[in-house]
Design a protein around this motif. Structure first.
Motif, PDB file in Angstrom:
ATOM      1  N   PHE A   1     -51.845   7.102 -56.567  1.00  0.00           N
ATOM      2  CA  PHE A   1     -52.743   7.986 -55.658  1.00  0.00           C
ATOM      3  C   PHE A   1     -54.233   7.976 -56.262  1.00  0.00           C
ATOM      4  CE2 PHE A   1     -50.303  10.972 -57.949  1.00  0.00           C
ATOM      5  CZ  PHE A   1     -51.369  11.669 -58.608  1.00  0.00           C
ATOM      6  N   ASP A   2     -55.220   8.171 -55.459  1.00  0.00           N
ATOM      7  CA  ASP A   2     -56.632   8.280 -56.044  1.00  0.00           C
ATOM      8  C   ASP A   2     -57.083   9.586 -56.466  1.00  0.00           C
ATOM      9  OD1 ASP A   2     -57.391   5.327 -55.403  1.00  0.00           O
ATOM     10  OD2 ASP A   2     -56.913   5.916 -53.365  1.00  0.00           O
ATOM     11  N   VAL A   3     -56.582  10.668 -55.794  1.00  0.00           N
ATOM     12  CA  VAL A   3     -57.071  11.862 -56.249  1.00  0.00           C
ATOM     13  C   VAL A   3     -55.882  12.936 -55.943  1.00  0.00           C
ATOM     14  CG1 VAL A   3     -58.173  12.087 -53.836  1.00  0.00           C
ATOM     15  CG2 VAL A   3     -58.734  13.609 -55.765  1.00  0.00           C
ATOM     16  N   MET A   4     -55.825  13.873 -56.845  1.00  0.00           N
ATOM     17  CA  MET A   4     -54.822  14.740 -56.815  1.00  0.00           C
ATOM     18  C   MET A   4     -55.569  16.440 -56.549  1.00  0.00           C
ATOM     19  SD  MET A   4     -51.755  16.258 -59.126  1.00  0.00           S
ATOM     20  CE  MET A   4     -52.862  17.494 -60.210  1.00  0.00           C
TER      21      MET A   4
ATOM     22  N   LEU B   1     -47.663  10.015 -60.501  1.00  0.00           N
ATOM     23  CA  LEU B   1     -48.597   8.864 -60.314  1.00  0.00           C
ATOM     24  C   LEU B   1     -48.293   7.541 -60.989  1.00  0.00           C
ATOM     25  CD1 LEU B   1     -51.506   8.505 -60.031  1.00  0.00           C
ATOM     26  CD2 LEU B   1     -51.976   9.110 -62.213  1.00  0.00           C
ATOM     27  N   LYS B   2     -47.372   7.523 -61.939  1.00  0.00           N
ATOM     28  CA  LYS B   2     -46.924   6.260 -62.607  1.00  0.00           C
ATOM     29  C   LYS B   2     -45.939   5.694 -61.490  1.00  0.00           C
ATOM     30  CE  LYS B   2     -47.110   7.572 -67.449  1.00  0.00           C
ATOM     31  NZ  LYS B   2     -46.203   7.805 -68.445  1.00  0.00           N
TER      32      LYS B   2
ATOM     33  N   PHE C   1     -55.011  10.636 -66.079  1.00  0.00           N
ATOM     34  CA  PHE C   1     -55.029  10.096 -64.698  1.00  0.00           C
ATOM     35  C   PHE C   1     -56.137   8.955 -64.697  1.00  0.00           C
ATOM     36  CE2 PHE C   1     -53.328  13.384 -61.682  1.00  0.00           C
ATOM     37  CZ  PHE C   1     -52.184  13.739 -62.216  1.00  0.00           C
ATOM     38  N   ALA C   2     -57.056   9.463 -65.476  1.00  0.00           N
ATOM     39  CA  ALA C   2     -58.391   8.309 -65.532  1.00  0.00           C
ATOM     40  C   ALA C   2     -57.728   7.004 -66.045  1.00  0.00           C
ATOM     41  CB  ALA C   2     -59.408   8.964 -66.528  1.00  0.00           C
ATOM     42  N   LYS C   3     -56.935   6.962 -66.789  1.00  0.00           N
ATOM     43  CA  LYS C   3     -56.380   5.624 -67.227  1.00  0.00           C
ATOM     44  C   LYS C   3     -55.785   4.934 -66.117  1.00  0.00           C
ATOM     45  CE  LYS C   3     -55.264   7.538 -71.793  1.00  0.00           C
ATOM     46  NZ  LYS C   3     -53.969   7.902 -72.638  1.00  0.00           N
ATOM     47  N   TYR C   4     -55.358   5.903 -65.077  1.00  0.00           N
ATOM     48  CA  TYR C   4     -54.656   4.905 -63.801  1.00  0.00           C
ATOM     49  C   TYR C   4     -55.786   4.942 -62.802  1.00  0.00           C
ATOM     50  CZ  TYR C   4     -50.235   5.368 -66.363  1.00  0.00           C
ATOM     51  OH  TYR C   4     -49.271   5.399 -67.404  1.00  0.00           O
TER      52      TYR C   4
END
Length: 135
Positions: A86-89, A81-82, A108-111
């Motif tokens: 992507f928007d959703v895993m 993710l870093k 993930f929410a932080k990104y």
């Protein structure tokens, strides 16, 4: 455009694999699939996949629901993710509510990303196929 991401070994490709990719694609515009490298699988499952990485990646890449295949070299989803937003895993629902995935949801929410859990196809798995083959 919603970018989705999912991962898997995809060893001995079966209908359950196809179903999860189809369901993931129904929830995004562009689907990236991380196929676990042989070394990655060996590091956490302590066994080598029956089908080599290059062949598994080629099979997954040929599926119409998949827009892009990338090697999954680590089980740490946050690293990817870093590196590549992507928007959703999409992940199997057996992990929902576990400590690891609660932590992923927070990180993930932080990104600006989230996790959607998908149910597995009943009655089929690579482990079940392996048992049938080995008797």
């Amino acid at each position: 455009m919603i970018i989705g991401y999912t991962t898997g070994v995809f060893d001995m490709f079966h209908i359950g694999h196809l179903n999860i990719l189809q369901r993931a694609k129904e929830h995004c515009d562009y689907l990236i699939v991380g196929v676990s490298t042989d070394e990655c699988v060996e590091s956490y499952k302590h066994k080598i996949p029956i089908i080599p990485y290059e062949q598994r990646a080629a099979i997954v890449e040929a599926i119409k629901y998949v827009d892009e295949v990338v090697p999954q070299t680590t089980m740490d989803k946050l690293i990817f993710l870093k590196k590549r937003h992507f928007d959703v895993m999409f992940h199997g629902d057996e992990w929902k509510g576990t400590e690891l995935y609660k932590k992923y949801e927070e990180e993930f929410a932080k990104y600006g990303a989230k996790i959607e859990y998908l149910s597995h196809t009943e009655g089929i798995s690579s482990s079940m196929l392996r048992e049938k083959i080995h008797g």
